[in-house]
Design an enzyme around this catalytic site. Structure first.
Site, short mmCIF file in Angstrom:
data_model
loop_
_atom_site.label_atom_id
_atom_site.label_comp_id
_atom_site.label_asym_id
_atom_site.label_seq_id
_atom_site.Cartn_x
_atom_site.Cartn_y
_atom_site.Cartn_z
N ASN A 213 47.22 35.42 34.40
CA ASN A 213 47.30 34.84 35.75
C ASN A 213 46.94 33.35 35.70
O ASN A 213 46.65 32.81 34.63
CB ASN A 213 46.41 35.62 36.72
CG ASN A 213 44.96 35.60 36.27
OD1 ASN A 213 44.34 34.56 36.22
ND2 ASN A 213 44.43 36.77 35.92
N ASP A 282 44.09 43.32 36.81
CA ASP A 282 43.83 44.66 37.35
C ASP A 282 44.44 45.74 36.47
O ASP A 282 43.93 46.83 36.36
CB ASP A 282 44.39 44.77 38.77
CG ASP A 282 43.55 43.95 39.74
OD1 ASP A 282 42.32 43.99 39.61
OD2 ASP A 282 44.13 43.24 40.59
N LYS A 292 57.30 42.79 17.90
CA LYS A 292 57.97 42.17 19.05
C LYS A 292 59.10 43.08 19.55
O LYS A 292 59.91 43.56 18.75
CB LYS A 292 58.53 40.81 18.62
CG LYS A 292 59.17 40.07 19.76
CD LYS A 292 59.76 38.75 19.33
CE LYS A 292 60.52 38.13 20.48
NZ LYS A 292 61.29 36.96 20.08
N PRO A 310 39.26 48.54 33.51
CA PRO A 310 37.95 48.83 34.10
C PRO A 310 37.52 47.67 35.00
O PRO A 310 37.86 46.52 34.72
CB PRO A 310 37.02 48.94 32.89
CG PRO A 310 37.73 48.25 31.78
CD PRO A 310 39.20 48.35 32.06
N ASP A 311 36.82 47.99 36.08
CA ASP A 311 36.30 46.93 36.93
C ASP A 311 34.93 46.51 36.38
O ASP A 311 33.93 47.23 36.53
CB ASP A 311 36.18 47.42 38.38
CG ASP A 311 35.88 46.26 39.32
OD1 ASP A 311 35.02 45.43 38.99
OD2 ASP A 311 36.53 46.18 40.38
N ILE A 312 34.90 45.37 35.70
CA ILE A 312 33.70 44.95 34.97
C ILE A 312 32.53 44.73 35.94
O ILE A 312 31.41 45.20 35.72
CB ILE A 312 33.99 43.64 34.18
CG1 ILE A 312 35.16 43.87 33.22
CG2 ILE A 312 32.74 43.18 33.43
CD1 ILE A 312 35.70 42.60 32.56
N PHE A 332 33.36 37.17 42.76
CA PHE A 332 34.26 36.18 43.35
C PHE A 332 35.50 36.91 43.86
O PHE A 332 36.05 37.76 43.14
CB PHE A 332 34.68 35.14 42.30
CG PHE A 332 33.88 33.88 42.40
CD1 PHE A 332 32.54 33.87 42.04
CD2 PHE A 332 34.45 32.71 42.87
CE1 PHE A 332 31.78 32.72 42.15
CE2 PHE A 332 33.71 31.54 42.98
CZ PHE A 332 32.37 31.54 42.62
N LYS A 346 35.35 43.68 49.92
CA LYS A 346 35.19 43.69 48.46
C LYS A 346 33.72 43.74 48.07
O LYS A 346 33.35 44.40 47.10
CB LYS A 346 35.85 42.43 47.89
CG LYS A 346 36.43 42.66 46.52
CD LYS A 346 37.39 41.57 46.13
CE LYS A 346 38.83 41.92 46.43
NZ LYS A 346 39.80 40.95 45.97
N LYS A 350 32.47 46.75 45.72
CA LYS A 350 31.94 46.49 44.37
C LYS A 350 30.44 46.72 44.30
O LYS A 350 29.87 46.76 43.22
CB LYS A 350 32.25 45.05 43.95
CG LYS A 350 33.70 44.67 44.10
CD LYS A 350 34.37 44.42 42.78
CE LYS A 350 35.85 44.14 42.99
NZ LYS A 350 36.62 44.10 41.76
O1 C5P Z 1 39.23 43.12 43.02
P1 C5P Z 1 39.24 41.70 42.64
O2 C5P Z 1 39.87 41.44 41.30
O3 C5P Z 1 39.74 40.75 43.66
O4 C5P Z 1 37.67 41.39 42.52
C1 C5P Z 1 37.18 40.19 42.22
C2 C5P Z 1 35.84 40.29 41.56
O5 C5P Z 1 35.74 41.43 40.71
C3 C5P Z 1 35.60 39.11 40.66
O6 C5P Z 1 34.22 38.84 40.65
C4 C5P Z 1 36.09 39.61 39.32
O7 C5P Z 1 35.51 38.89 38.25
C5 C5P Z 1 35.68 41.05 39.35
N1 C5P Z 1 36.56 41.95 38.60
C6 C5P Z 1 36.11 42.55 37.43
N2 C5P Z 1 36.91 43.44 36.76
C7 C5P Z 1 38.14 43.74 37.22
C8 C5P Z 1 38.63 43.13 38.39
C9 C5P Z 1 37.81 42.24 39.06
O8 C5P Z 1 35.00 42.27 37.02
N3 C5P Z 1 38.90 44.57 36.54
#
Ligand code: C5P
Length: 406
Positions: A213, A282, A292, A310-312, A332, A346, A350
């Site tokens: 991105n 995501d 390739k 995974p959502d870190i 953020f 959010k 989170k």
């Molecule tokens: O859901 P979104 O991507 O908008 O969320 C933003 C926040 O979540 C940011 O702080 C981003 O660093 C964190 N994030 C994460 N892991 C993901 C997606 C988002 O830590 N897979």
């Protein structure tokens, strides 16, 4: 605004080839809004002329304790009383040895000795050959100078004027400037460890292609820098970006979301604050081809399927240290519209105490931004400004929250 603006610095030059960097340093200080009074030893004048330093500082240069321009003939007293700090760059091995023993046979050392120690800090930027630097005598002197309350900057590493390679060269002008700025910044996070993620992630499709991105990492890097200036020990986990590492910050480079999660999990144990600015992808391709993927003549396009990353942040925010309040988590939210509503939702989703909203498309890659700080009590706007200024404001805000928490 820089912490240096409006300061009055006495810039002392002792004898060393690194004096050429002091010209650049003087110019950079003046650009930051510092008034610079240059004082040179006789040895320094063999490497750099007083004329050059006068032109760059816009003030007459002092080179002798017998300077009759001073009505009371006490340049060493007058110059040291008006300074916010004395910075000796380059500080030669000999000059440091002299400082250590309280030698005062020329203006610069005399002025350092005569300075009111409680009011006028003395900062030295050593510069010498690697053997001289590593000599036990120099190392002993450095330790003792630090013990005497003198702020000794690091040395650089690399090619030296003598043709040798190693430790001992003087830091570059911009590095000294950065350290000086950090020196004057309020130490609101002293003793704290801050972990920051920044930049995009890159999710490979095959060895040459991937999805990523537009995040540049600038906001996260500015936050890491601001945290370091505030006295924190800072670890920065960076996705693929083209940005220099802020001075004094430890950086770990990663590529994918899974790498980033790994690095964060390894580093988060000792952290007091976790600031997740990274634009983590995501989704990632369900499988990354080993070779390739080739275009053929069939007109068929490859069918990609994705799995969720995974959502870190959510992961870290659910850890026992975060839940018990030992680890303060900040997220953020990069949105395109309805910032308040999305950032508020959010934050709850989170499970973090503070979510910082910004308009992604308006700020990706730019040097400025505007932030919306959303917590359980509501929202506070940090209006449009440079990312550096916003980072400093955000760190101040987080420091206050940490103090309230104890
Ligand atoms: O859901 P979104 O991507 O908008 O969320 C933003 C926040 O979540 C940011 O702080 C981003 O660093 C964190 N994030 C994460 N892991 C993901 C997606 C988002 O830590 N897979």
């Amino acid at each position: 605004m820089s912490t240096l603006a409006g300061k009055h610095i006495v810039l002392g030059l002792s004898g060393g080839i690194a004096a050429f960097k002091s010209a650049e340093l003087c110019r950079a200080l003046v650009k930051e809004g510092v008034t610079v009074q240059v004082v040179m030893t006789e040895a320094a004048e063999h490497f750099m002329t007083a004329v050059t330093m006068q032109a760059l500082s816009g003030r007459q240069v002092y080179t002798s304790q017998w300077d009759s321009r001073e009505a009371n003939n006490m340049a060493h007293i007058n110059l040291s009383r008006e300074a916010d700090a004395i910075l000796v760059a380059p500080a030669s091995a000999d000059f440091m040895a002299k400082l250590l023993h309280g030698g005062a046979d020329e203006l610069l050392s005399l002025m350092c000795l005569a300075r009111p120690i409680d009011k006028v800090p003395l900062i030295v930027a050593p510069a010498m050959n690697r053997e001289m630097w590593n000599n036990p005598a120099t190392q002993r002197n450095v330790a003792q100078l630090k013990g005497d309350g003198i702020h000794v900057l690091d040395v650089g590493q690399g090619d030296q004027a003598c043709g040798e390679t190693g430790d001992g060269r003087m830091l570059e002008a911009e590095e000294i400037l950065e350290d000086l700025e950090a020196f004057f910044a309020p130490k609101t996070l002293l003793g704290k460890a801050v972990l920051v993620t920044a930049g995009p992630t890159y999710e490979a499709i095959d060895p040459v292609r991937g999805i990523t991105n537009l995040s540049s990492g600038k906001m996260g890097f500015a936050i890491a820098r601001a945290a370091r200036m505030a006295g924190a020990k800072v670890m920065l986990v960076a996705g693929p970006v083209h940005l220099p590492t802020p001075r004094g910050v430890h950086r770990i480079d990663v590529r994918s979301a899974l790498h980033m999660l790994d690095a964060v999990q390894q580093q988060v144990h000792g952290a007091d604050v976790f600031i997740s600015t990274a634009a983590v992808a995501d989704w990632r391709p369900a499988r990354s081809a080993e070779k390739k993927i080739k275009k053929d003549d069939s007109g068929q396009t490859p069918q990609l399927s994705f799995v969720e990353n995974p959502d870190i942040l959510a992961h870290v925010a659910q850890s026992p240290r975060a839940v018990s309040g030992q680890l303060f988590c900040v997220g953020f939210a990069a949105e395109s519209h309805d910032l308040l509503a999305h950032a508020t939702a959010k934050r709850l989703r989170k499970g973090v105490p503070l979510m910082v909203g910004n308009i992604g498309p308006a700020t990706f890659g730019k040097d400025d931004n505007a932030l919306l700080l959303v917590d359980e009590f509501g929202a506070r706007e940090l209006p449009h400004a440079s990312k550096w200024s916003l980072a400093a404001q955000l760190i101040q805000d987080i420091s206050k929250r940490m103090r309230v928490q104890g």
